[in-house]
Write a protein that holds these residues in place. Structure first.
Motif, mmCIF file in Angstrom:
data_model
loop_
_atom_site.group_PDB
_atom_site.id
_atom_site.type_symbol
_atom_site.label_atom_id
_atom_site.label_comp_id
_atom_site.label_asym_id
_atom_site.label_seq_id
_atom_site.Cartn_x
_atom_site.Cartn_y
_atom_site.Cartn_z
ATOM 1 N N SER A 609 -65.892 139.355 12.521
ATOM 2 C CA SER A 609 -67.156 139.515 13.254
ATOM 3 C C SER A 609 -67.026 138.834 14.614
ATOM 4 C CB SER A 609 -68.309 138.906 12.454
ATOM 5 O OG SER A 609 -69.514 139.005 13.175
ATOM 6 N N TYR A 610 -66.610 139.615 15.606
ATOM 7 C CA TYR A 610 -66.384 139.045 16.935
ATOM 8 C C TYR A 610 -67.683 138.622 17.609
ATOM 9 C CZ TYR A 610 -61.792 141.145 16.266
ATOM 10 O OH TYR A 610 -60.563 141.487 15.762
ATOM 11 N N SER A 611 -68.790 139.237 17.242
ATOM 12 C CA SER A 611 -70.070 138.902 17.872
ATOM 13 C C SER A 611 -70.507 137.479 17.578
ATOM 14 C CB SER A 611 -71.156 139.878 17.406
ATOM 15 O OG SER A 611 -71.355 139.776 16.003
ATOM 16 N N ARG A 612 -69.937 136.871 16.538
ATOM 17 C CA ARG A 612 -70.298 135.499 16.202
ATOM 18 C C ARG A 612 -69.553 134.471 17.052
ATOM 19 N NH1 ARG A 612 -73.101 134.285 12.052
ATOM 20 N NH2 ARG A 612 -72.068 132.246 11.881
ATOM 21 N N LEU A 613 -68.510 134.898 17.743
ATOM 22 C CA LEU A 613 -67.740 133.968 18.566
ATOM 23 C C LEU A 613 -68.576 133.507 19.759
ATOM 24 C CD1 LEU A 613 -64.279 135.774 18.589
ATOM 25 C CD2 LEU A 613 -64.869 133.679 17.357
ATOM 26 N N PRO A 614 -68.333 132.308 20.266
ATOM 27 C CA PRO A 614 -69.075 131.829 21.439
ATOM 28 C C PRO A 614 -68.923 132.784 22.617
ATOM 29 C CG PRO A 614 -67.841 130.028 20.431
ATOM 30 C CD PRO A 614 -67.398 131.287 19.741
ATOM 31 N N LEU A 615 -69.964 132.867 23.439
ATOM 32 C CA LEU A 615 -69.970 133.785 24.578
ATOM 33 C C LEU A 615 -68.772 133.561 25.481
ATOM 34 C CD1 LEU A 615 -71.334 135.897 26.404
ATOM 35 C CD2 LEU A 615 -72.693 134.029 27.392
ATOM 36 N N LEU A 616 -68.438 132.312 25.746
ATOM 37 C CA LEU A 616 -67.322 132.014 26.637
ATOM 38 C C LEU A 616 -66.025 132.596 26.094
ATOM 39 C CD1 LEU A 616 -66.728 130.489 29.274
ATOM 40 C CD2 LEU A 616 -66.187 128.477 27.895
ATOM 41 N N ARG A 617 -65.816 132.484 24.780
ATOM 42 C CA ARG A 617 -64.611 133.033 24.163
ATOM 43 C C ARG A 617 -64.591 134.546 24.302
ATOM 44 N NH1 ARG A 617 -59.648 131.150 21.809
ATOM 45 N NH2 ARG A 617 -58.795 132.966 20.744
ATOM 46 N N ARG A 618 -65.731 135.204 24.071
ATOM 47 C CA ARG A 618 -65.775 136.666 24.146
ATOM 48 C C ARG A 618 -65.518 137.172 25.566
ATOM 49 N NH1 ARG A 618 -71.300 137.976 22.479
ATOM 50 N NH2 ARG A 618 -71.754 135.786 22.093
ATOM 51 N N LEU A 619 -65.920 136.378 26.559
ATOM 52 C CA LEU A 619 -65.722 136.793 27.944
ATOM 53 C C LEU A 619 -64.288 136.601 28.419
ATOM 54 C CD1 LEU A 619 -68.976 135.365 29.602
ATOM 55 C CD2 LEU A 619 -68.446 137.763 29.149
ATOM 56 N N LEU A 620 -63.622 135.580 27.922
ATOM 57 C CA LEU A 620 -62.320 135.202 28.470
ATOM 58 C C LEU A 620 -61.117 135.655 27.650
ATOM 59 C CD1 LEU A 620 -63.088 131.542 29.663
ATOM 60 C CD2 LEU A 620 -63.058 133.641 31.025
ATOM 61 N N VAL A 621 -61.311 135.927 26.354
ATOM 62 C CA VAL A 621 -60.169 136.232 25.487
ATOM 63 C C VAL A 621 -60.443 137.520 24.717
ATOM 64 C CG1 VAL A 621 -58.684 135.403 23.628
ATOM 65 C CG2 VAL A 621 -59.698 133.762 25.229
ATOM 66 N N ASN A 622 -59.466 138.422 24.703
ATOM 67 C CA ASN A 622 -59.562 139.660 23.934
ATOM 68 C C ASN A 622 -58.986 139.417 22.541
ATOM 69 O OD1 ASN A 622 -59.619 142.215 22.875
ATOM 70 N ND2 ASN A 622 -58.546 143.201 24.583
ATOM 71 N N ASP A 623 -59.831 138.863 21.648
ATOM 72 C CA ASP A 623 -59.354 138.554 20.301
ATOM 73 C C ASP A 623 -59.094 139.810 19.477
ATOM 74 O OD1 ASP A 623 -59.198 135.610 19.816
ATOM 75 O OD2 ASP A 623 -61.222 135.695 20.639
ATOM 76 N N ARG A 624 -59.721 140.913 19.825
ATOM 77 C CA ARG A 624 -59.427 142.173 19.126
ATOM 78 C C ARG A 624 -57.967 142.556 19.323
ATOM 79 N NH1 ARG A 624 -64.018 145.037 17.529
ATOM 80 N NH2 ARG A 624 -65.984 144.227 18.377
ATOM 81 N N ALA A 625 -57.496 142.405 20.564
ATOM 82 C CA ALA A 625 -56.101 142.750 20.850
ATOM 83 C C ALA A 625 -55.139 141.802 20.133
ATOM 84 C CB ALA A 625 -55.860 142.711 22.359
ATOM 85 N N ILE A 626 -55.484 140.508 20.084
ATOM 86 C CA ILE A 626 -54.631 139.543 19.382
ATOM 87 C C ILE A 626 -54.570 139.888 17.896
ATOM 88 C CG2 ILE A 626 -54.364 137.120 18.740
ATOM 89 C CD1 ILE A 626 -55.714 136.383 21.382
ATOM 90 N N ASN A 627 -55.728 140.195 17.306
ATOM 91 C CA ASN A 627 -55.750 140.549 15.887
ATOM 92 C C ASN A 627 -55.025 141.866 15.625
ATOM 93 O OD1 ASN A 627 -57.138 138.252 15.348
ATOM 94 N ND2 ASN A 627 -59.066 139.221 14.789
ATOM 95 N N ALA A 628 -55.154 142.813 16.565
ATOM 96 C CA ALA A 628 -54.464 144.098 16.400
ATOM 97 C C ALA A 628 -52.950 143.887 16.370
ATOM 98 C CB ALA A 628 -54.850 145.052 17.524
ATOM 99 N N ALA A 629 -52.452 142.993 17.246
ATOM 100 C CA ALA A 629 -51.013 142.695 17.240
ATOM 101 C C ALA A 629 -50.602 142.042 15.926
ATOM 102 C CB ALA A 629 -50.673 141.793 18.423
ATOM 103 N N ASP A 630 -51.452 141.144 15.422
ATOM 104 C CA ASP A 630 -51.152 140.501 14.135
ATOM 105 C C ASP A 630 -51.158 141.519 12.995
ATOM 106 O OD1 ASP A 630 -50.912 138.085 15.359
ATOM 107 O OD2 ASP A 630 -52.883 137.328 14.770
#
Length: 650
Positions: A609-630
């Motif tokens: 659930s990426y929407s639960r991450l802090p706003l700053l994290r969502r703006l600066l880091v593409n965690d979807r792409a990191i998870n997709a690579a994993d």
């Protein structure tokens, strides 16, 4: 020696003296808030891409995260966490630069206040004298010490730097009437727009820059404001009033929601508003009557005002403060220097000393607010007529500056080692649980366990509801070999209702490690789990997202140690639920992969659930792409595992 001719020599001498005064503290250790705030430097091994930079800058939970200050720390990553000297060297350098900016600010304002002096030579000499006096009083005052030597307070130093630069740019636009109107407007916009933004991105107090400009305009620069061309007058209003009104409305807006609600503090907003006037007068006492031993980081033992008469100084402090504020507002024309000192100082405290439920007392909150009173005092001294009164004022001022410098130097010497700091602060702050805990930690590290236990026991009698003290007592008892099951049972019962304390929460990790090592027969992994669950059952911890997340995270390590994969996954999910962190789902996936549960690991990453991450994290880091690579890597491992099993079957 004509002051005007040698002004830069005098300024250089002042900066040299200030460096000598602060030098004893240069080799001191990292302290207090340095560790949690600079820990972001360990979140990345290097910065090779925008993603690395984004991961680093997104470590703070709150938006916008003070990125300017964080970037300054990143430039010194190689020195973390073993070498505080380079960090502190930069801090002192910024402090000296800010002293130069204070000099320039006062030198810009002084001529307007001294313009009726008959002789142009006297006029210039006094303007230089005012600037040197104000800069010296501001640079050398001992209340500035913690704001400079506490490394993480570079946030305050940089905020002050951009605030002072912004004031200088704004004053250039306001006062340089020989410039074209568009250039004057550009300078004003640069000062109250761009510099305010940079100050705000260093620390949130930077938003007060327009308020400082308003105070100067309403006191010693009233005539200059009236002479502005109409377009510049409207630009000035647009640059100042929306921000000032926003700050005031924000502080009033949060008041009803916070009123009567303690949260993680041992006081309500109402009690905070009653206490802060006493604290402001305590600050002023330290500023104008310097004395060694009363300056430091730990003031958590300061008595909270529970009512107007408890303690009795609450009501007088509140009445005097309100009277000073009313007198300043009413006397903008009659007593402009008094109004400047009061309104600048109180305006600078309005965020950190009002309705926002921060901690009650920190000396570094005076860093920028102190500029106004020092400016007003220096201007007042410079206006004294020639004669005995002026000579007396100069002698008293010089003696006070010497006392300030000497007190700052003595206080800085305490920072030469953690042991000297611990002894000094514990002696001068006997009611501070943090100061006493710090002393006990130093005694423990020197192997003086019985002495550490005595300090903790004495402090615990003063603070029976302090979780950090209670947990540290049990820890030292473990090391002494005197811990019994009865001690653990008493601690367990206390943790169910004890007040929130971050040190108590963080103390559960060393307790867990101690239990895992088997060094303490009474403290087993099972007894540790019972203590951890007691804190989780305590509403003060359970209802605090960060605390609950931390405790569930510690519990997941306990489950891993017991080989309980299901419980470990459950606790990580609870951690993410309370304090979302992008690395938690990846830890879940890692555990599942190690157990050969590739499909479940992929499902965890896909369902994050990426929407639960802090706003700053969502703006600066593409965690979807990191998870997709994993996920791609896990799918490859799954394919290899399937092929291996198929080969063995054949």
């Amino acid at each position: 020696m004509p002051m005007m001719k040698y002004r830069w020599l005098w300024l250089a001498a002042l900066l040299f003296v200030c460096t000598l005064v602060y030098w004893p503290a240069m080799h001191g250790p990292f302290l207090f808030d340095d560790f949690p705030n600079l820990a972001a430097l360990s979140s990345i091994s290097h910065v090779l891409s925008w993603r690395d930079l984004g991961i680093y800058l997104s470590q703070p939970r709150q938006f916008p995260g003070r990125p300017v200050a964080m970037l300054s720390f990143l430039l010194q990553k190689a020195s973390w966490p073993d070498h505080p000297f380079p960090f502190r060297l930069v801090n002192v350098g910024v402090h000296l630069l800010n002293g130069v900016l204070v000099f320039a600010l006062v030198r810009r304002v002084a001529p307007r206040w001294l313009s009726n002096l008959a002789s142009s030579g006297a006029f210039e000499r006094r303007a230089d004298l005012v600037a040197i006096l104000a800069a010296a009083a501001w640079l050398l005052n001992p209340i500035q010490l913690s704001g400079v030597v506490l490394i993480v307070q570079r946030m305050t130093l940089l905020m002050a730097m951009f605030t002072l630069l912004g004031m200088l740019a704004y004053l250039r636009g306001l006062l340089e009437n020989t410039l074209p109107t568009w250039r004057r407007g550009a300078w004003m916009t640069l000062g109250l727009g761009a510099c305010m933004l940079l100050a705000f991105l260093s620390k949130e107090n930077g938003v007060l820059l327009p308020l400082y400009a308003l105070v100067l305009d309403a006191t010693v620069l009233r005539a200059e404001v009236r002479q502005l061309p109409l377009p510049l007058a409207w630009l000035r209003r647009l640059l100042i009033w929306p921000v000032v009104l926003f700050v005031l409305c924000f502080l009033l807006w949060i008041l009803p929601a916070e009123w009567g609600h303690q949260g993680t503090r041992d006081f309500t907003v109402g009690q905070r508003l009653l206490t802060e006037p006493r604290i402001l007068f305590n600050y002023l006492y330290k500023i104008f009557l310097p004395h060694f031993g009363h300056y430091g980081l730990y003031h958590d033992g300061y008595t909270v005002s529970r009512s107007l008469l408890s303690p009795w100084t609450t009501l007088p402090s509140l009445l005097i403060l309100l009277s000073a504020l009313v007198a300043a507002l009413a006397g903008l024309r009659r007593w402009p220097l008094f109004a400047l000192a009061v309104l600048w100082y109180l305006g600078g405290q309005i965020l950190e000393s009002s309705t926002i439920t921060l901690e009650l007392y920190f000396e570094h909150r005076n860093y920028v607010p102190l500029v106004g009173p020092m400016l007003a005092l220096a201007l007042a001294v410079a206006r004294f007529p020639q004669g005995r009164l002026q000579r007396m004022a100069r002698v008293l001022g010089g003696a006070w500056l010497l006392a300030c410098g000497f007190t700052t130097w003595l206080s800085a010497r305490a920072y030469t080692s953690e042991d000297s700091l611990a002894l000094t602060w514990a002696h001068n702050q006997p009611d501070s649980a943090r100061a006493q805990t710090y002393l006990a930690e130093r005694l423990y590290k020197h192997g003086q366990l019985n002495a550490a236990m005595q300090v903790l026991n004495h402090a615990a009698r003063r603070h029976p509801n302090n979780a950090s003290l209670a947990i540290n007592q049990v820890f030292v008892q473990c090391k002494l070999g005197s811990l019994t099951q009865a001690d653990l049972d008493r601690l367990d019962a206390r943790l169910l209702t004890i007040h929130f304390d971050q040190g108590g929460m963080e103390g559960m990790e060393p307790m867990r490690l101690l239990a895992d090592d088997g060094q303490c027969p009474a403290l087993t992994p099972q007894s540790w789990l019972k203590l951890n669950d007691a804190l989780l059952a305590n509403p003060a911890y359970r209802n605090n997202g960060v605390a609950a997340g931390y405790l569930h995270y510690q519990k997941h390590y306990w489950a891993v140690g017991q080989g309980n994969l299901d419980l470990a996954i459950h606790e990580l999910q609870a951690t993410y639920q309370n304090d979302p962190n992008a690395n938690i789902p990846r830890m879940e996936a890692k555990y599942l992969v190690s157990a050969g549960l590739y499909g479940q690991a992929i499902a965890v990453l896909r369902n994050t659930s990426y929407s639960r991450l802090p706003l700053l994290r969502r703006l600066l880091v593409n965690d979807r792409a990191i998870n997709a690579a994993d996920i791609s890597q896990i799918e490859s491992l799954q394919l290899q595992s399937t092929s291996t099993r198929a080969g063995k079957t054949d």
